[in-house]
Design a protein around this motif. Structure first.
Motif, PDB file in Angstrom:
ATOM      1  N   GLU A 248       0.830  -1.218   0.000  1.00  0.00           N
ATOM      2  CA  GLU A 248       0.000   0.000   0.000  1.00  0.00           C
ATOM      3  C   GLU A 248       0.860   1.263   0.000  1.00  0.00           C
ATOM      4  OE1 GLU A 248      -3.992  -1.833   2.127  1.00  0.00           O
ATOM      5  OE2 GLU A 248      -2.578  -0.700   3.352  1.00  0.00           O
ATOM      6  N   GLU A 249       1.960   1.223   0.787  1.00  0.00           N
ATOM      7  CA  GLU A 249       2.836   2.411   0.896  1.00  0.00           C
ATOM      8  C   GLU A 249       3.942   2.423  -0.155  1.00  0.00           C
ATOM      9  OE1 GLU A 249       4.186   2.294   4.946  1.00  0.00           O
ATOM     10  OE2 GLU A 249       2.209   2.853   5.728  1.00  0.00           O
ATOM     11  N   LYS A 250       3.963   1.422  -1.012  1.00  0.00           N
ATOM     12  CA  LYS A 250       5.003   1.253  -2.043  1.00  0.00           C
ATOM     13  C   LYS A 250       6.396   1.354  -1.408  1.00  0.00           C
ATOM     14  CE  LYS A 250       2.390   3.774  -5.364  1.00  0.00           C
ATOM     15  NZ  LYS A 250       2.423   4.621  -6.536  1.00  0.00           N
ATOM     16  N   ASP A 251       6.538   0.638  -0.299  1.00  0.00           N
ATOM     17  CA  ASP A 251       7.796   0.625   0.439  1.00  0.00           C
ATOM     18  C   ASP A 251       8.624  -0.550  -0.082  1.00  0.00           C
ATOM     19  OD1 ASP A 251       9.818   0.244   2.269  1.00  0.00           O
ATOM     20  OD2 ASP A 251       8.547   0.404   4.036  1.00  0.00           O
ATOM     21  N   TYR A 252       9.473  -0.289  -1.093  1.00  0.00           N
ATOM     22  CA  TYR A 252      10.192  -1.391  -1.744  1.00  0.00           C
ATOM     23  C   TYR A 252      11.130  -2.120  -0.790  1.00  0.00           C
ATOM     24  CZ  TYR A 252      12.919  -4.318  -4.733  1.00  0.00           C
ATOM     25  OH  TYR A 252      13.529  -5.428  -5.252  1.00  0.00           O
ATOM     26  N   GLN A 253      11.804  -1.364   0.117  1.00  0.00           N
ATOM     27  CA  GLN A 253      12.765  -2.007   1.030  1.00  0.00           C
ATOM     28  C   GLN A 253      12.079  -3.090   1.864  1.00  0.00           C
ATOM     29  OE1 GLN A 253      16.170  -1.481   0.947  1.00  0.00           O
ATOM     30  NE2 GLN A 253      15.463  -0.420  -0.875  1.00  0.00           N
ATOM     31  N   LYS A 254      10.926  -2.731   2.416  1.00  0.00           N
ATOM     32  CA  LYS A 254      10.182  -3.691   3.252  1.00  0.00           C
ATOM     33  C   LYS A 254       9.655  -4.843   2.388  1.00  0.00           C
ATOM     34  CE  LYS A 254       9.030  -4.834   7.208  1.00  0.00           C
ATOM     35  NZ  LYS A 254      10.083  -5.077   8.195  1.00  0.00           N
ATOM     36  N   PHE A 255       9.090  -4.470   1.232  1.00  0.00           N
ATOM     37  CA  PHE A 255       8.531  -5.473   0.313  1.00  0.00           C
ATOM     38  C   PHE A 255       9.602  -6.508  -0.053  1.00  0.00           C
ATOM     39  CE2 PHE A 255       8.127  -6.862  -4.100  1.00  0.00           C
ATOM     40  CZ  PHE A 255       6.863  -7.420  -4.116  1.00  0.00           C
ATOM     41  N   ALA A 256      10.799  -6.016  -0.404  1.00  0.00           N
ATOM     42  CA  ALA A 256      11.862  -6.913  -0.871  1.00  0.00           C
ATOM     43  C   ALA A 256      12.346  -7.812   0.265  1.00  0.00           C
ATOM     44  CB  ALA A 256      13.018  -6.087  -1.437  1.00  0.00           C
ATOM     45  N   GLU A 257      12.498  -7.223   1.448  1.00  0.00           N
ATOM     46  CA  GLU A 257      12.977  -8.026   2.586  1.00  0.00           C
ATOM     47  C   GLU A 257      11.981  -9.151   2.912  1.00  0.00           C
ATOM     48  OE1 GLU A 257      13.846  -5.776   6.195  1.00  0.00           O
ATOM     49  OE2 GLU A 257      13.444  -7.607   7.335  1.00  0.00           O
ATOM     50  N   LEU A 258      10.704  -8.806   2.956  1.00  0.00           N
ATOM     51  CA  LEU A 258       9.691  -9.821   3.287  1.00  0.00           C
ATOM     52  C   LEU A 258       9.615 -10.896   2.205  1.00  0.00           C
ATOM     53  CD1 LEU A 258       6.836  -7.463   4.575  1.00  0.00           C
ATOM     54  CD2 LEU A 258       8.257  -8.984   5.977  1.00  0.00           C
ATOM     55  N   THR A 259       9.740 -10.470   0.952  1.00  0.00           N
ATOM     56  CA  THR A 259       9.672 -11.429  -0.173  1.00  0.00           C
ATOM     57  C   THR A 259      10.809 -12.446  -0.067  1.00  0.00           C
ATOM     58  OG1 THR A 259       8.630  -9.798  -1.608  1.00  0.00           O
ATOM     59  CG2 THR A 259       9.780 -11.608  -2.709  1.00  0.00           C
ATOM     60  N   ILE A 260      12.015 -11.949   0.164  1.00  0.00           N
ATOM     61  CA  ILE A 260      13.188 -12.835   0.272  1.00  0.00           C
ATOM     62  C   ILE A 260      13.029 -13.772   1.470  1.00  0.00           C
ATOM     63  CG2 ILE A 260      15.644 -12.845   0.884  1.00  0.00           C
ATOM     64  CD1 ILE A 260      15.958 -10.325  -0.875  1.00  0.00           C
ATOM     65  N   LYS A 261      12.636 -13.188   2.612  1.00  0.00           N
ATOM     66  CA  LYS A 261      12.523 -14.018   3.822  1.00  0.00           C
ATOM     67  C   LYS A 261      11.453 -15.091   3.661  1.00  0.00           C
ATOM     68  CE  LYS A 261      14.137 -11.026   7.523  1.00  0.00           C
ATOM     69  NZ  LYS A 261      13.711 -10.138   8.604  1.00  0.00           N
ATOM     70  N   ASP A 262      10.353 -14.733   3.015  1.00  0.00           N
ATOM     71  CA  ASP A 262       9.274 -15.715   2.930  1.00  0.00           C
ATOM     72  C   ASP A 262       9.614 -16.851   1.970  1.00  0.00           C
ATOM     73  OD1 ASP A 262       6.590 -15.932   4.284  1.00  0.00           O
ATOM     74  OD2 ASP A 262       6.182 -16.626   2.246  1.00  0.00           O
ATOM     75  N   SER A 263      10.313 -16.518   0.887  1.00  0.00           N
ATOM     76  CA  SER A 263      10.754 -17.584  -0.024  1.00  0.00           C
ATOM     77  C   SER A 263      11.699 -18.522   0.727  1.00  0.00           C
ATOM     78  CB  SER A 263      11.463 -16.955  -1.235  1.00  0.00           C
ATOM     79  OG  SER A 263      12.087 -17.948  -2.002  1.00  0.00           O
ATOM     80  N   ASN A 264      12.663 -17.936   1.437  1.00  0.00           N
ATOM     81  CA  ASN A 264      13.611 -18.789   2.165  1.00  0.00           C
ATOM     82  C   ASN A 264      12.908 -19.627   3.223  1.00  0.00           C
ATOM     83  OD1 ASN A 264      15.768 -17.981   0.638  1.00  0.00           O
ATOM     84  ND2 ASN A 264      16.287 -16.266   1.982  1.00  0.00           N
ATOM     85  N   GLN A 265      11.862 -19.046   3.844  1.00  0.00           N
ATOM     86  CA  GLN A 265      11.178 -19.825   4.880  1.00  0.00           C
ATOM     87  C   GLN A 265      10.408 -21.006   4.279  1.00  0.00           C
ATOM     88  OE1 GLN A 265       7.859 -18.474   7.732  1.00  0.00           O
ATOM     89  NE2 GLN A 265       9.746 -18.317   8.905  1.00  0.00           N
ATOM     90  N   MET A 266       9.775 -20.774   3.128  1.00  0.00           N
ATOM     91  CA  MET A 266       9.068 -21.897   2.492  1.00  0.00           C
ATOM     92  C   MET A 266      10.060 -23.023   2.178  1.00  0.00           C
ATOM     93  SD  MET A 266       7.171 -22.297  -1.145  1.00  0.00           S
ATOM     94  CE  MET A 266       8.265 -23.490  -1.883  1.00  0.00           C
ATOM     95  N   HIS A 267      11.225 -22.652   1.666  1.00  0.00           N
ATOM     96  CA  HIS A 267      12.205 -23.691   1.308  1.00  0.00           C
ATOM     97  C   HIS A 267      12.841 -24.306   2.560  1.00  0.00           C
ATOM     98  CE1 HIS A 267      11.808 -23.440  -3.021  1.00  0.00           C
ATOM     99  NE2 HIS A 267      11.426 -22.194  -2.765  1.00  0.00           N
ATOM    100  N   ALA A 268      12.866 -23.549   3.656  1.00  0.00           N
ATOM    101  CA  ALA A 268      13.337 -24.124   4.922  1.00  0.00           C
ATOM    102  C   ALA A 268      12.326 -25.157   5.425  1.00  0.00           C
ATOM    103  CB  ALA A 268      13.539 -23.016   5.953  1.00  0.00           C
TER     104      ALA A 268
END
Ligand code: DP6
Length: 357
Positions: A248-268
């Motif tokens: 909603e806030e177009k906060d790319y830094q937060k968006f990118a961090e969460l995206t990376i972490k969530d992908s890694n968590q699924m694979h974990a």
């Protein structure tokens, strides 16, 4: 001429639709109900544009057809596939529920249907082909039978992630609480025009069929991974809120961090599954290392990666960084080397329907 006369000349109908693939930034991994395809956690994805990665389905009904039939990528397949039947039965049930004043339309519910569907990208290579395929099937049938309202819960019964491909833009699939799944549906978080700078790079590392299907993989994870339960209860609920806020806030830094972490968590979770499941290969891991090194050198997150049930990387980045990231990829993975193809795609997407009778 009366309506009945119209009826005698009205002998068929055909609808064609296209649907996008979607790539999750908060991953769906686990079902609490296998029959209705109800997830263990909410998820969120973006639907990609349809220039090159899409499913196209044509569905026709006619008095002349003797039985229901299905063709996938030009080859006839059994329409008795339980997931196809789940969708078809529910579509016809809803169509019957609608009161048709026009007898011609009630009659068409008894006619057989022929469905032709094709993807223009490698099927089952971890590129969400089933999501686009089932979304397209259900949406096309809903147009064919004049069903109004949300049909994401029907697409969900074909393949969980398909419910998110019913809509364009950023879309969440809510976990829901009801046993019948009526609240486990897709909802638009931000429409296609919300973040026009967002781009997606799909790095096709392999177009081979994956060794463990998502369905089997997540079933094993549900049965054996304690980490999956922890993720569903303690991580995803707050992560969904954070991700929606970042979008909603177009906060790319937060968006990118969460995206990376969530992908890694699924694979974990996949590695926590017994026996463990490993979808990535050496090239996938090299891409991850390259991206972390690049982001560190840049002093902020310029690109985020995410992986589904396969080795192919999907990168989310802003358009101003596309040239640098493409140069980086070409430098580390020269064309015709480990990465077979790179697609640059935006998020512009919507359904195109073309109804002819
Ligand atoms: C890894 O929707 O393919 O892409 O519901 O069993 O058909 P079924 O699974 P599917 O799962 C895809 C999961 C994922 C992550 C995601 O898209 O959220």
């Amino acid at each position: 001429m009366t309506a009945n006369n119209d009826n005698t000349t009205w002998s068929g109908r055909s609808v064609t639709c296209t649907a996008p693939i979607n790539i999750a930034v908060i991953k769906y991994w686990g079902k609490r109900d296998e029959q209705l395809i109800l997830p263990t956690n909410s998820s969120l994805s973006a639907s990609l544009d349809q220039d090159h990665l899409k499913s196209t389905t044509t569905a026709s009904i006619s008095k002349e057809f003797k039985r229901d039939r299905l063709w996938l990528n030009g080859k006839e397949e059994s329409i008795e596939n339980p997931r196809i039947q789940n969708c078809l039965i529910e579509i016809r049930r809803r169509a019957r529920k609608r009161k048709h004043n026009d007898d011609s339309k009630s009659e068409m519910l008894n006619w057989s249907v022929h469905i032709c569907s094709e993807n223009n990208f490698p099927t089952a290579a971890g590129l969400a082909s089933s999501a686009a395929g089932y979304a397209c099937l259900v949406y096309t049938l809903s147009k064919l039978y004049d069903i109004n309202g949300d049909v994401s819960d029907i697409a969900r019964r074909g393949s969980g992630s398909a419910c998110r491909s019913i809509y364009g833009g950023f879309v969440q699939w809510t976990v829901g609480e009801k046993k019948n799944g009526s609240d486990s549906i897709a909802k638009v978080v931000a429409d296609v025009d919300h973040w026009p700078e967002m781009r997606v790079l799909v790095l096709v590392v392999s177009d081979q069929k994956k060794h463990t299907s998502s369905t089997n993989g997540m079933r094993n994870s549900v049965n054996t991974s304690d980490f999956l339960r922890y993720r569903a209860e303690h991580v995803v609920p707050s992560r969904m809120e954070e991700m929606i806020k970042a979008i909603e806030e177009k906060d790319y830094q937060k968006f990118a961090e969460l995206t990376i972490k969530d992908s890694n968590q699924m694979h974990a979770v996949c590695l926590d599954t017994y026996p463990p499941i490993s979808y990535m290969n050496d090239t996938s891991r090299k891409i991850i290392n390259m991206i972390h090194a690049f982001n560190k050198y840049q002093g902020e997150l310029k690109v985020a990666y995410t992986y589904d049930a396969g080795p192919n990387a999907v990168l989310y980045l802003l358009d101003e960084h596309v040239p640098d990231v493409v140069s980086l990829i070409n430098y580390y993975f020269p064309p015709c080397d480990n990465i077979r193809e790179t697609f640059i795609r935006g998020l512009k997407v919507d359904f195109k329907t073309d109804i002819s009778q």
